[in-house]
Design a protein around this motif. Sequence first.
Motif, PDB file in Angstrom:
ATOM      1  N   ALA A 110       0.834  -1.202   0.000  1.00 64.58           N
ATOM      2  CA  ALA A 110       0.000   0.000   0.000  1.00 64.58           C
ATOM      3  C   ALA A 110       0.868   1.252   0.000  1.00 64.58           C
ATOM      4  N   ALA A 111       1.945   1.250   0.805  1.00 66.89           N
ATOM      5  CA  ALA A 111       2.867   2.392   0.811  1.00 66.89           C
ATOM      6  C   ALA A 111       3.528   2.559  -0.543  1.00 66.89           C
ATOM      7  N   LEU A 112       3.889   1.449  -1.174  1.00 66.54           N
ATOM      8  CA  LEU A 112       4.504   1.499  -2.498  1.00 66.54           C
ATOM      9  C   LEU A 112       3.528   2.071  -3.524  1.00 66.54           C
ATOM     10  N   TYR A 113       2.264   1.668  -3.436  1.00 69.90           N
ATOM     11  CA  TYR A 113       1.246   2.161  -4.357  1.00 69.90           C
ATOM     12  C   TYR A 113       1.065   3.669  -4.201  1.00 69.90           C
ATOM     13  N   LEU A 114       1.064   4.137  -2.963  1.00 70.35           N
ATOM     14  CA  LEU A 114       0.956   5.575  -2.722  1.00 70.35           C
ATOM     15  C   LEU A 114       2.134   6.313  -3.364  1.00 70.35           C
ATOM     16  N   GLN A 115       3.330   5.817  -3.127  1.00 77.70           N
ATOM     17  CA  GLN A 115       4.515   6.460  -3.691  1.00 77.70           C
ATOM     18  C   GLN A 115       4.561   6.314  -5.209  1.00 77.70           C
ATOM     19  N   PHE A 116       4.033   5.210  -5.738  1.00 78.11           N
ATOM     20  CA  PHE A 116       3.954   5.029  -7.182  1.00 78.11           C
ATOM     21  C   PHE A 116       3.059   6.098  -7.795  1.00 78.11           C
ATOM     22  N   GLY A 117       1.950   6.426  -7.110  1.00 78.11           N
ATOM     23  CA  GLY A 117       1.098   7.502  -7.589  1.00 78.11           C
ATOM     24  C   GLY A 117       1.840   8.822  -7.654  1.00 78.11           C
ATOM     25  N   ARG A 118       2.658   9.109  -6.659  1.00 76.71           N
ATOM     26  CA  ARG A 118       3.465  10.328  -6.678  1.00 76.71           C
ATOM     27  C   ARG A 118       4.459  10.296  -7.838  1.00 76.71           C
ATOM     28  N   TYR A 119       5.076   9.161  -8.053  1.00 73.37           N
ATOM     29  CA  TYR A 119       6.014   9.018  -9.168  1.00 73.37           C
ATOM     30  C   TYR A 119       5.318   9.292 -10.503  1.00 73.37           C
ATOM     31  N   LEU A 120       4.110   8.739 -10.681  1.00 74.20           N
ATOM     32  CA  LEU A 120       3.392   8.927 -11.943  1.00 74.20           C
ATOM     33  C   LEU A 120       3.046  10.397 -12.156  1.00 74.20           C
ATOM     34  N   LEU A 121       2.677  11.097 -11.093  1.00 73.24           N
ATOM     35  CA  LEU A 121       2.338  12.509 -11.223  1.00 73.24           C
ATOM     36  C   LEU A 121       3.575  13.333 -11.550  1.00 73.24           C
ATOM     37  N   ILE A 122       4.684  13.048 -10.891  1.00 73.73           N
ATOM     38  CA  ILE A 122       5.943  13.724 -11.207  1.00 73.73           C
ATOM     39  C   ILE A 122       6.299  13.510 -12.671  1.00 73.73           C
ATOM     40  N   SER A 123       6.053  12.321 -13.181  1.00 77.65           N
ATOM     41  CA  SER A 123       6.471  11.962 -14.540  1.00 77.65           C
ATOM     42  C   SER A 123       5.562  12.543 -15.614  1.00 77.65           C
ATOM     43  N   SER A 124       4.293  12.778 -15.289  1.00 78.07           N
ATOM     44  CA  SER A 124       3.335  13.097 -16.354  1.00 78.07           C
ATOM     45  C   SER A 124       2.758  14.496 -16.277  1.00 78.07           C
ATOM     46  N   SER A 125       3.155  15.316 -15.317  1.00 70.06           N
ATOM     47  CA  SER A 125       2.580  16.651 -15.206  1.00 70.06           C
ATOM     48  C   SER A 125       3.593  17.582 -14.569  1.00 70.06           C
ATOM     49  N   ARG A 126       4.336  18.271 -15.419  1.00 70.92           N
ATOM     50  CA  ARG A 126       5.347  19.208 -14.928  1.00 70.92           C
ATOM     51  C   ARG A 126       5.155  20.552 -15.623  1.00 70.92           C
ATOM     52  N   PRO A 127       5.584  21.644 -15.016  1.00 63.56           N
ATOM     53  CA  PRO A 127       5.448  22.946 -15.671  1.00 63.56           C
ATOM     54  C   PRO A 127       6.013  22.922 -17.091  1.00 63.56           C
ATOM     55  N   GLY A 128       5.225  23.452 -18.026  1.00 60.16           N
ATOM     56  CA  GLY A 128       5.634  23.464 -19.429  1.00 60.16           C
ATOM     57  C   GLY A 128       5.078  22.317 -20.236  1.00 60.16           C
ATOM     58  N   THR A 129       4.461  21.320 -19.579  1.00 60.01           N
ATOM     59  CA  THR A 129       3.861  20.202 -20.302  1.00 60.01           C
ATOM     60  C   THR A 129       2.343  20.369 -20.324  1.00 60.01           C
ATOM     61  N   GLN A 130       1.669  19.421 -20.964  1.00 61.19           N
ATOM     62  CA  GLN A 130       0.220  19.358 -20.904  1.00 61.19           C
ATOM     63  C   GLN A 130      -0.196  18.640 -19.613  1.00 61.19           C
ATOM     64  N   PRO A 131      -1.431  18.856 -19.148  1.00 61.13           N
ATOM     65  CA  PRO A 131      -1.885  18.120 -17.961  1.00 61.13           C
ATOM     66  C   PRO A 131      -1.929  16.617 -18.219  1.00 61.13           C
ATOM     67  N   ALA A 132      -1.943  15.850 -17.149  1.00 70.13           N
ATOM     68  CA  ALA A 132      -2.050  14.395 -17.261  1.00 70.13           C
ATOM     69  C   ALA A 132      -3.403  14.028 -17.868  1.00 70.13           C
ATOM     70  N   THR A 133      -3.371  13.205 -18.902  1.00 69.91           N
ATOM     71  CA  THR A 133      -4.588  12.791 -19.602  1.00 69.91           C
ATOM     72  C   THR A 133      -5.138  11.510 -18.982  1.00 69.91           C
ATOM     73  N   LEU A 134      -6.106  10.891 -19.663  1.00 68.30           N
ATOM     74  CA  LEU A 134      -6.702   9.667 -19.137  1.00 68.30           C
ATOM     75  C   LEU A 134      -5.682   8.538 -18.996  1.00 68.30           C
ATOM     76  N   GLN A 135      -4.685   8.514 -19.890  1.00 63.62           N
ATOM     77  CA  GLN A 135      -3.625   7.515 -19.780  1.00 63.62           C
ATOM     78  C   GLN A 135      -2.283   8.136 -19.412  1.00 63.62           C
ATOM     79  N   GLY A 136      -2.293   9.384 -19.021  1.00 61.59           N
ATOM     80  CA  GLY A 136      -1.026  10.042 -18.725  1.00 61.59           C
ATOM     81  C   GLY A 136      -0.144  10.085 -19.960  1.00 61.59           C
ATOM     82  N   ILE A 137       1.167   9.936 -19.772  1.00 59.99           N
ATOM     83  CA  ILE A 137       2.089   9.904 -20.913  1.00 59.99           C
ATOM     84  C   ILE A 137       2.311   8.479 -21.398  1.00 59.99           C
ATOM     85  N   TRP A 138       1.528   7.529 -20.871  1.00 60.12           N
ATOM     86  CA  TRP A 138       1.768   6.120 -21.170  1.00 60.12           C
ATOM     87  C   TRP A 138       0.801   5.560 -22.206  1.00 60.12           C
ATOM     88  N   ASN A 139       0.040   6.441 -22.866  1.00 59.53           N
ATOM     89  CA  ASN A 139      -0.809   5.994 -23.962  1.00 59.53           C
ATOM     90  C   ASN A 139       0.053   5.398 -25.072  1.00 59.53           C
TER      91      ASN A 139
END
Length: 546
Positions: A110-139
């Motif tokens: 569960a702790a890993l899943y929480l941190q994985f969510g943070r990792y995904l947000l860091i990876s898919s939504s940063r200043p200068g990019t588009q917002p995270a979509t339904l599949q993020g950047i992993w479409n």
Amino acid sequence: RVRILAQGGRISTETNTVAVGGANSAVLFIAVATSYKNYHDVSGEPEGITRKQIAAAGRQPFKQLLAAHMKEHQRLFRRVEVNLGESSAMSLPTNERIEHFAEGNDPQLAALYLQFGRYLLISSSRPGTQPATLQGIWNDSMNPPWGSKYTININTEMNYWPVDTANLGECLEPLTAMVLDLTDTGARTARKMYNARGWVVHHNTDLWRASAPIDGPGSGMWPTGGAWLCQALWDHYLFCNDKDYLKRIYPAMKGAAQFFVDTLVEEPTHHWLVTCPSLSPENGHPEGRSSLCAGPTMDMQILRDLFSNCMRASDILGVDKDFSGQLAATAARLAPMQIGGQGQLQEWLKDWDAKPGTDPHHRHISHLYGLFPSGQIDVHKTPELAAAAANSLDTRGDISTGWAIAWRINCWARLHKGDRTYNIVKALLHPTRTYPNGFDAHPPFQIDGNFGGASGMIEMLLQSQNGEIELLPALPQAWAAGSVKGLVARGGFEVSMAWKEGKLGAAEIHSLHGTQCQVRYGEKIASFTISRGKSIRLDQNLRKID
């Protein structure tokens, strides 16, 4: 554009291939660009962009590039530490742990899943990019489900639920930028479709900032998407206390409110002001061939937040006093939340929830927006409405698609039902809803379930709606001992705490802005003023520890 640097050996090229032979190593630099600059400008020069990017990267050795990448990632990721306990399951591969999570004790997953969510947000939504979509950047598809766009009747907002609580406030910037774009396209839709001021967006938008209804009336004819997006921006202000940010977003909030001041209509029985036409995403009702209705509960909750937030922003910024007064008068006439004949929170103006034509187990729990992400329904301040919300959740059921289960996790956490919430966490991490690599299996794959799940786990440990910082509000027995560091509460407070045998041991509250805070643990409440940059430590009785 691809550039290859090889150590030793040789590189050969043909029309469609590049071959590296006899080399000790090879570094590939890959850059991708299009002519897109923004939603109304496609004058970009992708050839020049990719050449410049690869040239800049190619001047640095691989080790230096890797070190810079890790440093930037760790700058954000290492703000938060989570320990929910350990077990022998930690030695198993992740896919096996997901397969057996519901069967045994694996709190570290569960702790890993929480941190994985943070990792995904860091990876898919940063200043200068588009917002995270339904599949993020992993479409991985040229024709992805729902176009891998932005479904703003829940999914896009859910992507950003953990952004501030998980100490990743910078990652909201792409969403802020998109909302400001939508005030332009949405103003055209408001004017042409509704002859109204302000701006409006319906249930879906995209790279081009579409704002008119799309798809069928059962999902498309819902005018409150822009208003919900404004709530995400206001909520970020509550965390960051940045007045310059508030000045930047206030025109968007004001424009969204203006649209509804112009378009709300009077309901004939009680003379409430309601949206019409609208719908309760995406559930049907007994009176009509589609979902269309007047004044669904979700709309009224969202508008109550929007008007209240605009009035508070007006006061903070010292602007628009007359408009604020108009909003107060309008807000007073919005249809209230109602408790139906089954003891449930009504989803519509009429008590239709249990009648044929509705889906009592619908994946959306739209009328529970007031419980989460809003704080209009609160176990301490509105216990009757909280009980009605719990009744509605029971009727809907715990099992649904991935993101819908994640919403239920957040709602049950707000109701302080720790063990019930944890059982739903187990349902989310079941292999039918979480792929072996940890991605949310909607199905099909959607990234919002990951973000919603991470948010819900944080809500189990820390809540801060309605002016209180509440410690361990929904702690389950499965997490009887643990610790967290660096979670963030509204008002600008970083919170760290440790607990044992299901009880708080000690908590540390660090003030980022020097404001007063009220802290709750169980039935204990205490108030403190903490200077900017200073911290206090508290015991389980909320007494200061020297």
